[in-house]
Scaffold this active site. Structure first.
Site: not given
Ligand code: GLU
Length: 449
Positions: A170, A130
């Site tokens: 996100d 993340k």
């Molecule tokens: N932010 C999204 C999640 O919490 C997607 C992450 C992504 O597609 O890499 O899963």
């Protein structure tokens, strides 16, 4: 759970708290996972021998950097950028970027930890990560957002790559920001490396359905949870918190299934429309005008807008928390249960507090935690990576079919595993155990790294 394992779990958790001071969300995410792992640790003594849990709780790498940029007045602004590569046992680091003023290292670590389990559960070959920044996109001009994204990528680019680490969006990061980020990456590296980032526009390498995937996926998951109880969604009433990308496409899919969605929200308040929300208006306000949800009330006179307030006071059969972490507390959970709610499917990451989860589980309602229910977003990111790797572009229908299959499989894996470990209907335990086992198999194979 036997005493030794219980003591071991307690000691791992104590270590996590001691070594990561001031990061309550990270502690919460770790606790929620490890307290469900007793039965699997009993069955697999090799996890303890090779300290799998201890290793999983320690990110593989954490990058923190300065992000300087100039606002429209020419004033210099300084933000902080983060990228935490949590676990790469199953594939390149994968997870979104969050731009929100509340972001700290602890926020990113909680999200990266969750992402590791979620991504493993999705069945796709991706690790967990993340990133993000404390940058506040609210009330910023397009030029300011672009300059911020360019500065952010000017440091981030050296840490990512299609085989190394693949960011996405996100909260606060959508197609527009992904465009600015990818544009800067391409410019710096002299490479059109489509697979380095997902959530791209389908006009230049993005996957159809990626935008809709998290919201649609959370509804597919809710449908599966109800199906095993022999309940149909049609004719039910739902409340969806948030009004961002996840909420909008959850509402769209619920409406398609004949569910009446009566409320949604943003950080300032919530809208209640007894006739069912008009999604075209919400899309116009949020996607086109980038405005506040309060604007809905002026267009639909039967609706009411409550500034502040608690959206979970609105009675519903199905609740989809799609806003942010810890938005649904114990008291809200009690209200939902008292109002007859039968299912909760989390579009956001960790939206329900531990007290809230306990209320849902004690009441015996279907509760789908985010790492299972919202995995459709990242799973579709992995489908985007597949298309990029093969220089292909799939149709909407084909991709949506794949997403539906993935969500059905995630549900089945959680459901069956919970049953196998004597915790029937506990999707939290099911999700954590499936995720752990998949990551552990790879970690054991790689030796002590
Ligand atoms: N932010 C999204 C999640 O919490 C997607 C992450 C992504 O597609 O890499 O899963």
């Amino acid at each position: 759970m036997n005493g030794t394992i219980k003591a071991r779990i307690e000691s791992i958790f104590d270590q996590v708290i001691k070594r990561n001071p001031g990061e309550p969300e990270f502690h919460q995410a770790v606790r929620e996972v490890i307290e469900t792992l007793g039965p699997v640790l009993e069955k697999h003594p090799e996890y303890a021998e090779y300290k799998i849990i201890e290793r999983i709780c320690e990110p593989e790498r954490q990058i923190i950097f300065r992000v300087p940029w100039q606002d429209d007045k020419g004033e210099v602004q300084i933000n902080r950028g983060f990228r935490v590569g949590f676990n790469s046992a199953l594939g390149p680091y994968k997870g979104g970027l969050r731009f929100h003023p509340s972001v700290t290292l602890g926020t990113i670590k909680f999200l990266g930890f969750e992402q590791t389990f979620k991504n493993a559960l999705s069945g796709m070959p991706i690790g967990g990560a993340k990133g993000g920044s404390d940058f506040d996109p609210k009330n910023k001009s397009e030029g300011e957002v672009m300059r911020f994204c360019q500065s952010f990528m000017t440091e981030l680019y050296r840490h990512i790559g299609e085989l190394t680490d693949v960011p996405a969006g996100d909260i606060g990061v959508g197609t527009r920001e992904i465009g600015f980020l990818f544009g800067q990456y391409k410019r710096i590296t002299n490479r059109y490396e489509s697979g380095v980032i997902t959530g791209k526009s389908p006009a230049w390498g993005g996957a159809l359905v990626r935008k809709e995937a998290t919201g649609y996926g959370a509804v597919y998951f809710a449908r599966e949870m109800l199906k095993v109880r022999g309940i149909d969604m049609e004719g039910k009433t739902a409340v969806v918190s948030g009004s961002g990308n996840v909420a909008i496409y959850a509402i769209e899919k619920l409406q398609e299934y004949g569910v009446k969605v009566v409320a949604c929200s943003d950080s300032a308040g919530f809208i209640y429309d007894p006739n069912g929300l008009n999604l075209d208006t919400i899309k116009q306000i949020k996607e086109v005008e980038r405005g506040r949800i309060s604007a809905y009330q002026a267009i639909h006179r039967d609706s009411t807008y409550t500034a502040g307030g608690n959206i979970w006071n609105v009675p519903c059969d199905i609740a989809l928390p799609c806003a942010t972490q810890n938005e649904l507390d114990e008291e809200s959970a009690r209200t939902l249960v008292a109002n007859g709610c039968i299912a909760v499917s989390e579009g956001a990451n960790m939206p329900t507090t531990p007290g809230g989860i306990k209320v849902f589980q004690d009441a015996g309602i279907s509760y789908g935690p985010g790492k299972a229910a919202n995995a459709g977003g990242v799973a579709t990111s992995a489908l985007e990576m597949q298309q990029n790797a093969s220089r292909d572009a799939w149709t909407f229908e084909y991709t949506d079919q794949k997403l539906q299959t993935i969500m059905r499989d995630i549900h089945r894996d959680c459901y069956e595993t919970a049953k196998e470990y004597g915790m029937a209907n506990n999707y939290v335990a099911g999700a954590n155990i499936v995720g752990l086992k998949r990551v552990a198999v790879a970690m054991l194979a790689f030796g002590i790294i």
